[in-house]
Design an enzyme around this catalytic site. Structure first.
Site, PDB file in Angstrom:
ATOM      1  N   ASP A 123      -7.696  -7.462   1.122  1.00  0.00           N
ATOM      2  CA  ASP A 123      -6.934  -7.778   2.022  1.00  0.00           C
ATOM      3  C   ASP A 123      -7.322  -6.738   3.699  1.00  0.00           C
ATOM      4  OD1 ASP A 123      -6.078  -4.841   1.683  1.00  0.00           O
ATOM      5  OD2 ASP A 123      -4.816  -5.154   3.620  1.00  0.00           O
TER       6      ASP A 123
ATOM      7  N   ASP B  57       0.820  -0.849   0.265  1.00  0.00           N
ATOM      8  CA  ASP B  57      -0.363   0.020  -0.215  1.00  0.00           C
ATOM      9  C   ASP B  57       0.953   1.419  -0.551  1.00  0.00           C
ATOM     10  OD1 ASP B  57      -0.753   0.377   3.257  1.00  0.00           O
ATOM     11  OD2 ASP B  57       0.920   0.507   2.396  1.00  0.00           O
TER      12      ASP B  57
END
Ligand SMILES: CNc1nc2cc(C(=O)NN)ccc2[nH]1
Length: 373
Positions: A267, A93
């Site tokens: 996720d 990320d």
């Protein structure tokens, strides 16, 4: 080499999609669940255990890794795959979400975010360009744009400001990322719980012709139905031939309902965090191993599981380990839970492939409706 990043749609069942992303480091079967490997580890598990559960890809957190051990150090040590001994795809990320949720003394402006580390208070600046540079130093396969994710509920003007800033940052990340064969950069749709803002964000990002698209800024305090409503607005506007990733989601029920609305990738820290707190996910629902009623139960969590943590240990032993705060307890339950999530995803993929997703989802949800067992 054929296209270094290829998403193949293999089947559809309603809006649910069966597919595969092929990258140089391996193939990601979708719908996919990505175990969260925050600080270069899926907490308490070895990468062999993670791979053994069926995971094709794991997630790394840029914010944590830039603070410790540092992106340049990871690069000197050969990149994240070498460092953590995970040779398969990694998605990182951008750090934006953790900066907003973990860092202190944050300042955000057009340039980027400045903040102090929650570890030692050191000051950092993170621009869209620096976020992409860090993800490149980590040797990340799928890199996320830097964006601003606002907690909900939030005023329309605030959500609009953050969404427009995120679009400008997406363009800066696209330019900074450039053309990296074998790697991909995903845009992130923002816009809170506002359909008009979600539509604008999706359409502007679509025009950038990115390799994949995340839906961000959800599971941040809103009811599940609001999240699902935003997926119904957003997914149809995204290119059908590109993967869609719902960030930070979720429970098995969230995943089933989001796959049904066109999401391909997930996720969530839930399976590992819940495992560390004594909660086991099983085919028959959740089992809270802290509960004394398991103290004499010699049955395993699931005698039919292919995961040793679920098949080879009694609930009594797991209860003992959790009560005694033995680290083996956290490890066995995290292992069980990641295996449960991978088996959940395999069942979803099989159901879409055979056109039975709706009835399969109902069966799974029913197994959960009974609460803790
Ligand atoms: C647990 N909920 C949750 N929501 C998230 C949203 C984002 C996001 O929008 N990043 N740009 C990231 C992680 C998240 N985790």
């Amino acid at each position: 080499m054929s296209e270094p990043f290829r998403f193949q749609l293999q089947a559809k069942d309603g809006a649910a999609r069966l597919g595969a992303i092929t990258m140089p480091r391996g193939t990601i079967r979708t719908p996919a669940f990505m175990p969260v490997g925050t600080a270069a580890t899926v907490k308490t598990l070895t990468m062999d255990q993670v791979r053994g559960t069926g995971a094709d890809i794991i997630l790394g957190n840029t914010y944590h890794l830039m603070l410790r051990p540092g992106a340049e150090r990871v690069a000197r040590l050969g990149g994240l795959h070498e460092f953590a001994r995970w040779p398969h795809p990694i998605l990182t990320d951008s750090g934006g979400f953790q900066v907003m949720s973990l860092a202190t003394l944050r300042k955000l402006d057009e340039k980027g975010v400045t903040f102090r580390s929650h570890i030692d208070g050191a000051k950092y600046e993170m621009s869209p360009e620096r976020s992409i540079e860090i993800q490149g130093l980590l040797d990340s396969d799928i890199q996320m744009q830097l964006d601003e994710c606002v907690a909900l509920p939030a005023a329309y003007a605030e959500v609009e400001r953050a969404m427009e800033l995120s679009l400008r940052w997406a363009e800066r990340c696209r330019i900074a990322f450039g053309d990296q064969p074998g790697r991909a950069m995903f845009g992130i749709v923002q816009g809170g719980a506002e359909p008009a803002l979600r539509e604008r964000s999706a359409l502007v990002l679509k025009a950038m012709d990115l390799k994949g698209y995340a839906v961000g800024g959800l599971a941040v305090g809103e009811p599940q139905q609001v999240m699902l409503d935003m997926l119904e607005v957003t997914c149809p506007l995204l290119p059908a031939e590109k993967p869609r990733y719902l960030m930070g989601v979720g429970t098995p029920d969230d995943i089933l309902k989001s796959v049904a609305r066109g999401i391909d990738m997930f996720d969530c820290v839930m399976p590992t965090r819940a495992g560390r707190h004594g909660l086991a996910f099983t085919r028959r629902g959740r089992v809270n191993l802290r509960n004394a009623r398991h103290a004499d139960d010699h049955r395993p969590l699931d005698e039919e599981s292919d995961c040793p943590a679920a098949r080879d240990y009694s609930r009594a032993y797991l209860h003992h380990l959790i009560r005694a705060q033995e680290s083996l307890g956290a490890m066995l339950l995290s292992w069980n839970n990641i295996a449960y999530y991978q088996n959940l995803m395999q069942g979803i993929r099989d159901a879409i492939g055979s056109g039975t997703f709706v009835s399969h989802a109902e069966k799974i949800s029913a197994s959960w409706a009974q609460g803790d067992i």
